[in-house]
Scaffold this active site. Structure first.
Site, short mmCIF file in Angstrom:
data_model
loop_
_atom_site.label_atom_id
_atom_site.label_comp_id
_atom_site.label_asym_id
_atom_site.label_seq_id
_atom_site.Cartn_x
_atom_site.Cartn_y
_atom_site.Cartn_z
N ASN A 12 -51.83 0.93 -34.36
CA ASN A 12 -50.91 1.98 -33.93
C ASN A 12 -51.33 2.47 -32.53
OD1 ASN A 12 -49.96 4.70 -33.48
ND2 ASN A 12 -49.30 4.75 -35.60
N ASP A 14 -49.86 4.86 -30.67
CA ASP A 14 -49.32 6.18 -30.31
C ASP A 14 -50.24 6.98 -29.38
OD1 ASP A 14 -47.27 5.62 -32.04
OD2 ASP A 14 -47.86 7.09 -33.56
N HIS A 15 -51.55 6.94 -29.70
CA HIS A 15 -52.43 7.86 -28.97
C HIS A 15 -52.83 7.34 -27.58
CE1 HIS A 15 -52.02 10.58 -32.13
NE2 HIS A 15 -52.58 9.80 -33.02
N ARG A 23 -50.85 13.82 -19.07
CA ARG A 23 -50.80 14.03 -17.62
C ARG A 23 -49.39 13.81 -17.05
NH1 ARG A 23 -54.97 13.71 -13.26
NH2 ARG A 23 -55.84 15.08 -14.82
N HIS A 55 -44.78 5.10 -33.22
CA HIS A 55 -43.96 6.13 -33.85
C HIS A 55 -43.12 6.82 -32.79
CE1 HIS A 55 -44.02 9.90 -36.74
NE2 HIS A 55 -42.79 9.58 -36.35
N ARG A 57 -41.18 9.67 -32.17
CA ARG A 57 -40.90 10.98 -32.79
C ARG A 57 -39.70 11.61 -32.11
NH1 ARG A 57 -45.89 12.75 -35.62
NH2 ARG A 57 -44.68 14.58 -36.13
N ARG A 61 -43.22 13.21 -28.24
CA ARG A 61 -44.47 13.81 -27.73
C ARG A 61 -45.45 12.76 -27.23
NH1 ARG A 61 -47.09 16.06 -33.28
NH2 ARG A 61 -45.05 17.05 -33.36
N GLU A 82 -42.34 3.12 -36.48
CA GLU A 82 -42.48 4.25 -37.41
C GLU A 82 -41.47 5.30 -36.98
OE1 GLU A 82 -45.91 6.91 -38.04
OE2 GLU A 82 -46.96 5.01 -38.11
N THR A 113 -48.56 12.86 -38.88
CA THR A 113 -47.77 12.80 -40.10
C THR A 113 -48.56 13.39 -41.26
OG1 THR A 113 -46.93 10.74 -39.22
CG2 THR A 113 -46.35 11.25 -41.48
N GLU A 163 -45.97 1.84 -47.69
CA GLU A 163 -47.27 2.09 -47.05
C GLU A 163 -47.86 3.30 -47.76
OE1 GLU A 163 -47.61 1.85 -42.78
OE2 GLU A 163 -49.17 3.40 -42.78
N HIS A 202 -53.41 5.69 -42.51
CA HIS A 202 -53.56 7.07 -42.08
C HIS A 202 -54.98 7.57 -42.32
CE1 HIS A 202 -51.51 10.62 -40.45
NE2 HIS A 202 -52.52 11.25 -40.99
N GLY A 203 -55.61 7.97 -41.24
CA GLY A 203 -56.94 8.56 -41.31
C GLY A 203 -58.06 7.56 -41.56
N GLY A 224 -54.69 3.65 -36.23
CA GLY A 224 -54.49 4.02 -34.83
C GLY A 224 -55.62 4.81 -34.23
N HIS A 225 -55.77 6.06 -34.68
CA HIS A 225 -56.64 7.01 -33.99
C HIS A 225 -58.07 6.50 -33.82
CE1 HIS A 225 -58.99 10.68 -33.33
NE2 HIS A 225 -57.91 11.10 -32.69
N1 PXP Z 1 -49.40 4.92 -40.89
C1 PXP Z 1 -48.52 5.93 -40.72
C2 PXP Z 1 -47.27 5.90 -41.50
C3 PXP Z 1 -48.77 6.97 -39.80
O1 PXP Z 1 -47.89 7.98 -39.66
C4 PXP Z 1 -49.94 6.92 -39.03
C5 PXP Z 1 -50.20 7.98 -38.01
O2 PXP Z 1 -49.28 7.86 -36.97
C6 PXP Z 1 -50.83 5.85 -39.23
C7 PXP Z 1 -50.55 4.87 -40.18
C8 PXP Z 1 -52.08 5.71 -38.45
O3 PXP Z 1 -52.91 6.79 -38.73
P1 PXP Z 1 -54.25 6.99 -37.90
O4 PXP Z 1 -53.86 7.23 -36.48
O5 PXP Z 1 -54.87 8.16 -38.56
O6 PXP Z 1 -55.03 5.71 -38.04
#
Ligand code: PXP
Length: 249
Positions: A12, A14-15, A23, A55, A57, A61, A82, A113, A163, A202-203, A224-225
């Protein structure tokens, strides 16, 4: 000896976009705009990711519309979009035609999420979206809590993939974490018995992912994170490669 197939990694990005927007959200035409989530996606692919997740959104963001179109063009693996089930984003998905869509709950106040999609109370709104995605050849995954009623509803909606939300597991420790893992195991079992592909995410990070690999019939993890965080020190390709290594049993 049983040889288990390796669990596949979707990264992922996103970050990466979060850092860019910190910025350049108000100055996206600047010649200095960086970092590029598409570049991160290509590095993730070189590191062994089997797919890229982003994702889009409603508040844009982090990831913005052009990222999604550029990712679809640039990546050689599959795009997993997503998204919340809103008409505006559904219309974009039907234009982009990603391989996969993962439907998530979305509220503007949340930092990330929180909690899975409640397929039971949103059933009526999900039905037409699932149909239009299916008709367009997009595979839909429902991001749900590891709850037997949610699995049963996902099955009755004809969702090909779920998921499982691993956030509660990732936040727990000790006995509570064991209980969350047990919930995930049972949900994975029920989903696979219903003929639904089991993904999770997630997480998750390089340490807490290990027990998750024991979920029955687990196919794919979306992370992702922790990969973005590690990439600050070792680069995106290497951070992805290290996570791919963690997913080998
Ligand atoms: N899966 C879904 C459905 C999510 O919403 C997210 C967070 O965007 C992730 C996976 C990835 O989560 P993380 O960034 O905590 O790894």
């Amino acid at each position: 000896m049983t040889v288990w197939p390796a669990i596949e990694l979707g990264v992922n990005i996103d970050h990466v976009a979060t850092v860019r927007q910190a910025r350049y959200a108000k100055n996206s035409s600047s010649i200095n705009v960086e970092p590029d989530p598409v570049e991160a996606a290509l590095a993730a692919e070189r590191g062994g990711a089997i797919g890229i997740t982003a994702h889009l959104r409603q508040d844009r963001r982090h990831v913005v519309d052009s990222d999604i179109f550029r990712l679809k063009e640039a990546i050689g693996t599959k795009l997993n979009l997503e998204m919340g089930n809103s008409p505006e984003i559904v219309a974009i998905a039907l234009k982009v035609l990603p391989a996969d869509v993962c439907l998530v709950p979305e509220s503007r106040e949340e930092v990330t999420t929180e909690g899975g999609l409640d397929c039971i109370s949103h059933r009526a709104a999900l039905e037409p979206t699932l149909k239009s995605m299916r008709d367009a050849g997009i595979r839909v995954s429902l991001f749900i809590d590891p709850d037997p009623d949610q699995i049963a509803t996902a099955a009755s909606l004809g969702a090909p993939v779920v998921e499982l939300h691993t956030g509660a597991y990732a936040e727990a420790s000790g006995v509570a974490r064991d209980e969350e893992l047990a919930r995930l195991m049972e949900a994975a079992r029920l989903a696979s018995e219903a003929g639904i592909q089991v993904n999770a995410g997630h997480g998750l990070n390089y340490v807490n992912v290990q027990p998750i690999l024991t979920l029955p019939k687990l196919v794919e993890l979306n992370i992702g994170h922790s990969i973005v965080s590690r990439s600050i020190f070792v680069g995106f390709e290497q951070a992805t490669r290290e996570m791919v290594e963690c997913l080998r049993f």
